[in-house]
Write a protein that holds these residues in place. Structure first.
Motif, PDB file in Angstrom:
ATOM      1  N   LEU A  67       1.169  -0.324   0.406  1.00 51.34           N
ATOM      2  CA  LEU A  67       0.008  -0.026  -0.322  1.00 51.34           C
ATOM      3  C   LEU A  67       1.045   1.474  -0.338  1.00 51.34           C
ATOM      4  O   LEU A  67       1.350   1.785   1.193  1.00 51.34           O
ATOM      5  N   GLY A  68       0.762   2.207  -0.931  1.00 54.06           N
ATOM      6  CA  GLY A  68       1.984   3.269  -0.931  1.00 54.06           C
ATOM      7  C   GLY A  68       2.805   2.295  -0.796  1.00 54.06           C
ATOM      8  O   GLY A  68       3.608   1.270  -1.717  1.00 54.06           O
ATOM      9  N   GLU A  69       4.005   4.050  -0.796  1.00 49.86           N
ATOM     10  CA  GLU A  69       5.832   2.640  -1.461  1.00 49.86           C
ATOM     11  C   GLU A  69       6.333   2.313   0.128  1.00 49.86           C
ATOM     12  O   GLU A  69       7.586   1.533  -0.011  1.00 49.86           O
ATOM     13  N   ARG A  70       5.529   1.973   1.000  1.00 52.91           N
ATOM     14  CA  ARG A  70       6.559   2.406   2.295  1.00 52.91           C
ATOM     15  C   ARG A  70       5.384   1.243   2.876  1.00 52.91           C
ATOM     16  O   ARG A  70       6.018   1.613   4.555  1.00 52.91           O
ATOM     17  N   THR A  71       4.504   1.088   2.719  1.00 51.09           N
ATOM     18  CA  THR A  71       3.532  -0.421   3.596  1.00 51.09           C
ATOM     19  C   THR A  71       3.361  -1.690   3.014  1.00 51.09           C
ATOM     20  O   THR A  71       2.838  -1.529   1.513  1.00 51.09           O
ATOM     21  N   LEU A  72       3.726  -2.792   3.808  1.00 52.66           N
ATOM     22  CA  LEU A  72       3.407  -4.236   3.073  1.00 52.66           C
ATOM     23  C   LEU A  72       1.986  -4.777   4.426  1.00 52.66           C
ATOM     24  O   LEU A  72       1.723  -4.567   4.928  1.00 52.66           O
ATOM     25  N   VAL A  73       1.465  -5.450   3.318  1.00 62.24           N
ATOM     26  CA  VAL A  73      -0.235  -6.133   3.422  1.00 62.24           C
ATOM     27  C   VAL A  73       0.712  -7.565   3.565  1.00 62.24           C
ATOM     28  O   VAL A  73       0.562  -8.061   2.229  1.00 62.24           O
ATOM     29  N   ILE A  74      -0.201  -7.756   4.146  1.00 61.71           N
ATOM     30  CA  ILE A  74      -0.547 -10.005   4.067  1.00 61.71           C
ATOM     31  C   ILE A  74      -1.140 -10.121   4.966  1.00 61.71           C
ATOM     32  O   ILE A  74      -1.484  -9.475   5.818  1.00 61.71           O
ATOM     33  N   GLU A  75      -2.401 -11.222   3.842  1.00 60.57           N
ATOM     34  CA  GLU A  75      -3.443 -11.039   4.350  1.00 60.57           C
ATOM     35  C   GLU A  75      -4.317 -12.849   3.969  1.00 60.57           C
ATOM     36  O   GLU A  75      -3.727 -13.056   3.106  1.00 60.57           O
ATOM     37  N   SER A  76      -4.749 -13.349   4.930  1.00 58.31           N
ATOM     38  CA  SER A  76      -5.443 -14.684   3.945  1.00 58.31           C
ATOM     39  C   SER A  76      -6.564 -15.040   3.512  1.00 58.31           C
ATOM     40  O   SER A  76      -7.755 -13.973   4.285  1.00 58.31           O
ATOM     41  N   ARG A  77      -7.115 -15.434   2.483  1.00 57.91           N
ATOM     42  CA  ARG A  77      -8.390 -15.448   2.574  1.00 57.91           C
ATOM     43  C   ARG A  77      -9.542 -15.828   3.161  1.00 57.91           C
ATOM     44  O   ARG A  77      -8.899 -16.208   3.965  1.00 57.91           O
ATOM     45  N   PRO A  78     -10.596 -15.568   2.785  1.00 56.96           N
ATOM     46  CA  PRO A  78     -11.733 -16.206   3.644  1.00 56.96           C
ATOM     47  C   PRO A  78     -11.762 -17.692   3.555  1.00 56.96           C
ATOM     48  O   PRO A  78     -11.374 -18.098   2.355  1.00 56.96           O
ATOM     49  N   PRO A  79     -12.339 -18.259   4.674  1.00 61.37           N
ATOM     50  CA  PRO A  79     -12.940 -17.771   5.631  1.00 61.37           C
ATOM     51  C   PRO A  79     -11.996 -17.565   6.867  1.00 61.37           C
ATOM     52  O   PRO A  79     -10.898 -17.961   6.600  1.00 61.37           O
ATOM     53  N   VAL A  80     -12.204 -16.702   7.567  1.00 64.61           N
ATOM     54  CA  VAL A  80     -10.889 -16.731   8.850  1.00 64.61           C
ATOM     55  C   VAL A  80     -10.730 -18.036  10.214  1.00 64.61           C
ATOM     56  O   VAL A  80     -11.601 -18.667   9.934  1.00 64.61           O
ATOM     57  N   SER A  81      -9.739 -17.648  10.098  1.00 66.47           N
ATOM     58  CA  SER A  81      -9.562 -18.888  10.975  1.00 66.47           C
ATOM     59  C   SER A  81      -8.403 -18.278  11.825  1.00 66.47           C
ATOM     60  O   SER A  81      -7.345 -16.936  12.380  1.00 66.47           O
ATOM     61  N   LEU A 107       8.716 -10.043   2.448  1.00 65.11           N
ATOM     62  CA  LEU A 107       7.586 -10.563   3.540  1.00 65.11           C
ATOM     63  C   LEU A 107       6.843 -11.371   3.107  1.00 65.11           C
ATOM     64  O   LEU A 107       6.822 -12.693   3.842  1.00 65.11           O
ATOM     65  N   LYS A 108       7.361 -12.199   2.513  1.00 68.82           N
ATOM     66  CA  LYS A 108       6.769 -14.179   2.173  1.00 68.82           C
ATOM     67  C   LYS A 108       8.226 -14.803   2.784  1.00 68.82           C
ATOM     68  O   LYS A 108       7.431 -16.028   3.602  1.00 68.82           O
ATOM     69  N   ALA A 109       9.577 -14.127   2.625  1.00 63.36           N
ATOM     70  CA  ALA A 109      10.401 -14.938   3.791  1.00 63.36           C
ATOM     71  C   ALA A 109       9.934 -14.875   5.455  1.00 63.36           C
ATOM     72  O   ALA A 109      10.013 -15.830   6.371  1.00 63.36           O
ATOM     73  N   TRP A 110       9.580 -14.001   5.812  1.00 65.00           N
ATOM     74  CA  TRP A 110       8.626 -13.322   6.979  1.00 65.00           C
ATOM     75  C   TRP A 110       7.939 -14.174   7.386  1.00 65.00           C
ATOM     76  O   TRP A 110       7.882 -15.310   8.943  1.00 65.00           O
ATOM     77  N   TRP A 111       7.075 -14.443   6.584  1.00 64.47           N
ATOM     78  CA  TRP A 111       5.743 -15.473   6.766  1.00 64.47           C
ATOM     79  C   TRP A 111       5.828 -17.012   6.794  1.00 64.47           C
ATOM     80  O   TRP A 111       5.504 -17.794   7.462  1.00 64.47           O
ATOM     81  N   GLN A 112       7.151 -17.368   5.545  1.00 63.52           N
ATOM     82  CA  GLN A 112       7.518 -18.787   6.530  1.00 63.52           C
ATOM     83  C   GLN A 112       7.656 -19.037   7.244  1.00 63.52           C
ATOM     84  O   GLN A 112       7.500 -20.047   7.559  1.00 63.52           O
ATOM     85  N   ALA A 113       8.466 -18.499   8.021  1.00 64.17           N
ATOM     86  CA  ALA A 113       9.921 -18.263   9.170  1.00 64.17           C
ATOM     87  C   ALA A 113       8.574 -18.038  10.537  1.00 64.17           C
ATOM     88  O   ALA A 113       8.978 -19.058  11.530  1.00 64.17           O
ATOM     89  N   ALA A 114       7.774 -17.886  10.280  1.00 61.74           N
ATOM     90  CA  ALA A 114       6.548 -17.099  11.211  1.00 61.74           C
ATOM     91  C   ALA A 114       6.388 -18.256  11.987  1.00 61.74           C
ATOM     92  O   ALA A 114       5.673 -19.143  11.889  1.00 61.74           O
TER      93      ALA A 114
END
Length: 215
Positions: free
Chosen positions: A6-20, A68-75
């Protein structure tokens, strides 16, 4: 998962529905992990999503998404200390002006709506929209109902509502479009308390029908 900027300095990661809940626990874990990463200014957990604000513009969007993907894989999942909170609710009549119309929309009686809503144990996924406003997961699919097309100009503090597949409580009087089915006298936000918010992410909530309401 979706990864984007979102813009130049904001990263977003989100799951597709349904919420879990399992995804949310991993979101909480990721938030705790990346807040200490160099270059990260702020992390904002949401409902099965996480927004990460950076101090500086990354070299490229591709490199930022790859990180961001690497952070998620290690989370790893994080399960916060949870409290079981019971909240009394007066359902229907003046306290819940949308109870009867919502019941008609979902094909239930008002009493069945109250029974279904108060039978569940909900989990606080995150606090947002207003100070202390809890977004709760666990609503019965039989009660899912869209927001009002035209929001009310004033929804009283303590109003318990339904919007889509979520239920929540208004801490403050404000405009709002949720379907209001009841009201609690509990203060969700009190700036004079040592802990201003009544609820916090990870807490579980049960609504207890008050004898003065439609039970």
């Amino acid at each position: 998962m979706r990864y984007y900027m979102l813009g130049e300095r904001t990263l977003v990661i989100e799951s597709r529905p349904p919420v879990s809940l399992s995804v949310q626990q991993r979101i909480w874990g990721l938030a705790q992990q990346v807040v200490h990463e160099p270059g990260v200014a702020e992390v904002i957990p949401g409902m099965n999503n996480l927004t990460i604000q950076l101090h500086a513009i990354p070299p490229s969007q591709q490199s930022a998404i790859a990180q961001l993907k690497a952070w998620w894989q290690a989370a790893k999942s994080f399960v916060p200390e949870s409290r079981n909170i019971e909240i009394p609710v007066i359902y229907g009549n003046a306290a819940g002006p949308d109870l009867r119309s919502l019941a008609e929309k979902v094909g239930l009686t008002p009493k069945q709506v109250v029974e279904a809503h108060s039978a569940e144990r909900y989990t606080v996924f995150f606090i947002g929209f207003q100070p202390g406003f809890p977004y709760l997961s666990g609503l019965s699919p039989s009660l899912a109902c869209p927001r009002h097309k035209t929001p009310r100009l004033s929804v009283p503090a303590g109003s318990v509502g339904i919007a889509g597949s979520q239920t929540g409580i208004y801490p403050l009087t404000s405009p709002g479009g949720w379907q209001i089915i009841g009201q609690t006298s509990y203060l969700l936000f009190d700036e004079t308390r040592e802990a201003p918010f009544l609820l916090r992410p990870g807490d579980t909530v049960r609504f207890i029908p008050h004898k003065d309401g439609l039970c």
